[in-house]
Design an enzyme around this catalytic site. Structure first.
Site, short mmCIF file in Angstrom:
data_model
loop_
_atom_site.label_atom_id
_atom_site.label_comp_id
_atom_site.label_asym_id
_atom_site.label_seq_id
_atom_site.Cartn_x
_atom_site.Cartn_y
_atom_site.Cartn_z
N ARG A 249 2.85 8.03 1.17
CA ARG A 249 2.59 9.24 1.96
C ARG A 249 3.81 9.72 2.74
O ARG A 249 4.03 10.92 2.86
CB ARG A 249 1.42 8.99 2.92
CG ARG A 249 0.12 8.89 2.17
CD ARG A 249 -1.04 8.60 3.10
NE ARG A 249 -2.27 8.56 2.32
CZ ARG A 249 -3.44 8.17 2.81
NH1 ARG A 249 -3.54 7.78 4.07
NH2 ARG A 249 -4.51 8.16 2.04
N HIS B 26 -2.16 12.07 10.83
CA HIS B 26 -3.35 11.48 10.19
C HIS B 26 -3.70 10.09 10.71
O HIS B 26 -4.87 9.75 10.82
CB HIS B 26 -3.08 11.41 8.69
CG HIS B 26 -4.21 10.83 7.90
ND1 HIS B 26 -5.48 11.34 7.96
CD2 HIS B 26 -4.26 9.80 7.02
CE1 HIS B 26 -6.27 10.64 7.14
NE2 HIS B 26 -5.57 9.70 6.59
N LEU C 147 -8.55 17.10 6.45
CA LEU C 147 -7.92 16.30 5.40
C LEU C 147 -8.52 16.59 4.03
O LEU C 147 -9.73 16.68 3.87
CB LEU C 147 -8.15 14.83 5.74
CG LEU C 147 -7.80 13.79 4.68
CD1 LEU C 147 -6.30 13.65 4.56
CD2 LEU C 147 -8.43 12.46 5.03
N PHE D 183 -4.25 5.58 -6.79
CA PHE D 183 -3.95 6.02 -5.43
C PHE D 183 -2.46 5.89 -5.17
O PHE D 183 -1.75 5.19 -5.90
CB PHE D 183 -4.75 5.17 -4.42
CG PHE D 183 -5.62 5.99 -3.51
CD1 PHE D 183 -6.66 6.75 -4.02
CD2 PHE D 183 -5.39 6.03 -2.13
CE1 PHE D 183 -7.45 7.51 -3.18
CE2 PHE D 183 -6.19 6.79 -1.29
CZ PHE D 183 -7.22 7.53 -1.81
N GLN E 287 1.64 8.32 10.82
CA GLN E 287 1.58 8.85 9.46
C GLN E 287 1.16 10.31 9.42
O GLN E 287 0.13 10.68 10.00
CB GLN E 287 0.58 8.03 8.64
CG GLN E 287 0.45 8.53 7.21
CD GLN E 287 -0.25 7.51 6.33
OE1 GLN E 287 -1.47 7.39 6.34
NE2 GLN E 287 0.53 6.74 5.58
#
Lengths: 566, 317
Positions: free
Chosen positions: A273, A337, A239, A114, A227
């Protein structure tokens, strides 16, 4: 009616459910009040997974460091240490509660890579991890016989004798207002994504808990840290999980280049991100986008992997963009988000911002996206949000239960609901007006997405501040068509909009206040991180004339700020 | 694009009559039915009540009927239900009382879920780490946990229409998830619970739930799996088991279904069989008795059917 419980939790997402289970284990009378049925909560939307350093080659220090670095050194390191240390046992507990985690060849828990993580430590259930966890949380709440007041909307907190002692809530089914007396209240009501348009967030994410706490004197912290997720669909903001890039998907520009090699030569698509979203927006602004998007390319992953591990996003791309991820790249762009900021709380969930008298709201707790404990600082790492829900859900449930045992109920009765009832009656009785709730929300969302997005500057933020103030003014004049009592979603939307306007005002003022670039806040007029002046949290307190801003020291334990590269 | 929507209305605060209102709204090309409803309630008629939240077919809030069929309106494109710009009809889910407009009382639904003991019950001491389980077991269960408890299958279940006490497809699919979880220690008790009256044997395999499920869970398939598990666990003293065994037996031996015998065989107790007598009389009076009556005979070529059965049974043993 008047209801009474030792601990009352507002919100039935995974954080609220986990808190409820722990309070119940401690033996107190706990109940959950929620505006939607528990399994409708926005925890569902977390697709990719949940982090923990369970692997032998991994360590909690590594997880903590990645989180600190991801936060751009704004996260409080005492809380981050707790998060990383307690993650492994919480994941094991979730497995024992019945979560159907993906496995490796030996039947042990399997991981995927991730963003922003130096080790593959993300445990997952296909690409429906949040849904799988939320449903198990709901199952456990049934097992523990925790009563839930479903489709009840909290309209205010009861603040008596210097402490929070419950709330007033409207029952959607009947339109009746009720008093809920509690010795401790835990707010677990999620984020405020709908103040932005578009957003990946569900329509229920309207900052209700933040507004409730703010109005009884709790500060909202680091609210400028919003974010933008790098892979959202242009049509409706839906998403596509970072797990796609974790599984190996590429981001390419209109020239077909994997542009992340320019911005994050080591981590490429799996940089954090804020970095990836900024890179995308830079490409798009430089004319190397396609209709305001870049392309997410999954084709080389193959049909088998896409259909087994990325099935949901394959469906989303098909339904909302008409794209088959197996054979075509999919246009994506940064989209609002998550909010790293929230109600300032410590690592037990207590709303507390100092040790002196007057620097806490006794009886009030906050956990999950609605809180700012501050794990995520300036930027949240993927798969740390589900983790935060279980770790701090558990800790706050325990702490609130112990606190409640030392407290008495306030001496309030049914009449306490009268304040809220009058306000709602007045709203319903206002005459028809040209401004409708939906119109104001859309103007708010457009403004926030235009001026409080990936790149910000003083002029844009000032425009946003002025617009939010204008909308707050116009809100005072709106009229509702729906005057009914039963399931009046028009009334609900109006109350939600009121909450969003208060929170949006704090977001814009906080972004204007922080004169530097850190994490998700990138000021084109102050493009550098400035540790000398701004290595600190922003606190916003409610006053009659709008938010009063203040600063708070960041807690640093092991990791001194360094230059952040991926 | 222009969307024409006919919406079922019911206002318990007003005159309480069930009626339809018609709206026309302008939407983007790839709009979903939900986009039409949101546009209506935000910009045209704020009195319309709708439950909706995630817009991504993951929260399960917006199940309702479009042109008579239950679906999640958030992932139902207008272009699919109105390819030529036809008017569509949106109604609340079935098998549940309507509270207002498109909002139904879901308590019926949740109570069914709660009745199946919907949490894992491991037996013995917990391992220090995770339970070691083969990934293929987990993958099989992941198919069932795709269910988001939206209620679409319950809305359109034809058994629930005549017998509200039926556990229903969603709860039974979830039941399978626990019965088949290798970490659960109460499989036998679960299978007994799910075998009771109103349980797994009451499904008539009409395929409605398979057809309407917006997540591809196919609840009926899991109900059939539950039956196999129950039979394998020796839970055979049920009308359902006798029914399926009699059916298979008659087809195997005669090449076709012996309807009269099927009815008799399905009931275990003599007293229950006796209750069939008036049914039989009514069947004759209404002219519905099979032409062969009680004199069932083999079809020509039945031995081929028998051979197929024997081959399959051989493979399974």
């Amino acid at each position: 009616m008047v209801f009474e419980h030792d601990v009352l939790i507002i919100g039935a997402g995974l954080a609220g459910l986990r808190a409820g289970i722990e309070a119940k284990r401690k033996g107190v009378d706990v109940a959950i009040l929620t505006k939607v049925y528990p399994v409708r909560s926005h925890t569902n939307a977390a697709q990719g997974g949940i982090n923990a350093s369970l692997d032998e080659g991994d360590s909690w220090e590594s997880h903590a460091y990645d989180t600190v670095k991801g936060s751009d050194y704004l996260g409080d390191q005492d809380a981050i240490e707790i998060l990383a240390q307690e993650a492994p046992s919480d994941i094991i507990e979730l497995e024992h509660m019945g979560v159907i985690f993906n496995r490796d060849e030996e039947g042990r828990l399997g991981t995927r890579a991730f963003g922003g993580a130096s080790h593959a430590r993300t445990y997952f259930v296909a690409d429906i991890t949040g849904q799988a966890l939320l449903h198990v949380g709901y199952e456990q709440s049934l097992k523990y016989k925790i009563p839930t007041y479903n489709e009840f909307f909290a309209t205010s907190l009861i603040y008596e004798d210097g402490a929070v002692k419950g709330c007033v809530a409207i029952e959607m089914r009947t339109g009746e207002l009720h008093v809920f007396k509690a010795k401790a209240v835990i707010i677990a009501s999620g984020g405020v994504g709908r103040a932005f348009e578009p957003s990946t967030n569900a329509l229920i994410c309207t900052g209700d808990g933040m507004a409730l706490a703010y109005r009884v004197g709790a500060p909202l912290m680091d609210m400028e840290m919003v974010q933008y997720h790098p892979t959202t669909l242009p049509s409706n903001g839906a998403l596509l999980t970072e797990g796609a890039r974790g599984e190996g998907a590429y981001l390419v520009n209109s020239n077909g280049d994997r542009f992340m090699s320019t911005y994050a030569p080591n981590m490429l698509e799996l940089a954090s991100r804020d970095v990836v979203s900024r890179s995308e927006q830079t490409e798009i602004n430089a004319g190397r986008g396609i209709d305001g998007c870049v392309m997410l390319d999954c084709r080389h992953l193959g049909a088998d992997l896409i259909h087994s591990k990325l099935r949901q996003i394959w469906e989303l791309a098909r339904d909302f963009s008409g794209v088959d991820l197996v054979t075509e790249p999919c246009p994506v762009r940064p989209g609002m988000h998550y909010i790293m900021g929230g109600i300032k709380a410590n690592f037990n969930g207590q709303v507390k911002w100092g040790e002196s008298a007057g620097q806490s709201v006794p009886g009030l707790y906050a956990i999950g996206e609605t809180s700012c404990i501050s794990i995520h600082g300036g930027n949240r790492l993927g798969a740390n949000s589900l983790l935060e829900l279980v770790v701090f859900g558990r800790r706050s449930g325990l702490h609130a239960a112990e606190y409640a045992m030392t407290q008495k109920h306030a001496n309030v009765g049914e009449s306490r609901a009268e304040i809220d009832r009058k306000k709602i009656t007045a709203l319903l009785e206002r005459p028809q007006a040209s401004d409708m709730v939906g119109k104001l929300r859309m103007e708010l969302g457009d403004t926030m997405n235009q001026h409080v997005a990936v790149f910000r500057d003083e002029a844009g933020l000032k425009t946003a501040v002025a617009k939010v103030k204008e909308l707050k003014q116009r809100y005072q004049g709106i009229g509702l068509q729906n005057k009914g009592k039963v399931f009046n979603t028009n009334l609900l939307s109006a109350l939600e909009l009121e909450n969003m306007l208060d929170v949006a005002e704090v977001i814009t003022e906080s972004a204007l206040y922080r004169k530097e670039s850190r994490g998700a806040q990138f000021r084109t007029d102050y493009p550098e991180r400035n540790d000398a002046e701004w290595l600190k949290h922003t606190l916003a307190f409610q006053t009659d004339s709008g938010p009063r801003l203040d600063a708070l020291e960041v807690t640093i334990t092991k990791w001194q700020p360094q230059k952040r590269t991926y | 694009m222009e969307a024409k929507v006919r919406v079922a209305r019911y206002d318990p605060d007003g005159n309480r009559d069930h009626h339809f209102d018609e709206y026309t709204v302008q939407l983007a090309e790839n709009a979903m039915v939900l986009d039409a409803l949101i546009d209506i309630r935000e910009n045209v008629d704020e009195t319309l009540s709708v439950r909706c939240s995630c817009r991504s077919a993951i929260c399960g809030s917006c199940a309702m009927r479009v042109n008579g069929k239950a679906t999640l309106v958030c992932n139902t494109p207008m272009s699919r239900v109105a390819p030529n710009g036809e008017q569509i009809t949106v109604e609340p889910m079935g098998n549940m009382p309507v509270l207002k407009d498109l909002v139904v009382d879901l308590e019926v639904f949740w109570n069914k879920v709660k009745a199946i003991t919907p949490w894992i019950q491991p037996e013995g001491p917990k391992p220090e780490r995770e339970y070691i389980v083969a990934d293929e077991h987990m993958q099989n269960l992941i198919n069932t946990v795709q269910c988001i408890l939206c209620g679409a299958c319950v809305s359109d279940c034809t058994v629930l229409e005549v017998d509200p006490s039926f556990m229903g497809p969603a709860a039974l699919a979830k039941a399978y998830r626990f019965a088949a979880d290798p970490r659960d220690g109460h499989k036998q008790e679960r299978l007994e619970l799910y075998s009771q009256a109103s349980g797994m044997w009451d499904c008539t395999h009409c395929f409605q739930c398979v057809e309407v499920c917006p997540k591809g869970v196919a609840p009926m398939d899991w109900i059939l799996e539950l039956r196999r598990e129950a039979e394998a666990a020796g839970l055979k003293d049920h009308n359902g088991v006798r029914h399926s065994e009699s059916l298979a037996h008659s087809v195997k031996e005669s090449g076709w279904l012996d309807e009269a015998k099927l009815a008799m065989d399905s009931y275990g107790k003599f007293s229950d069989k006796l209750k069939l007598v008036p049914v039989g009389v009514r069947t004759i009076l209404k002219g519905k008795m099979p032409k062969t009556g009680p004199f069932h005979h083999k079809r020509p070529g039945a031995e081929h059917v028998t051979r197929i059965f024997e081959e399959l049974e051989g493979k399974h043993s």
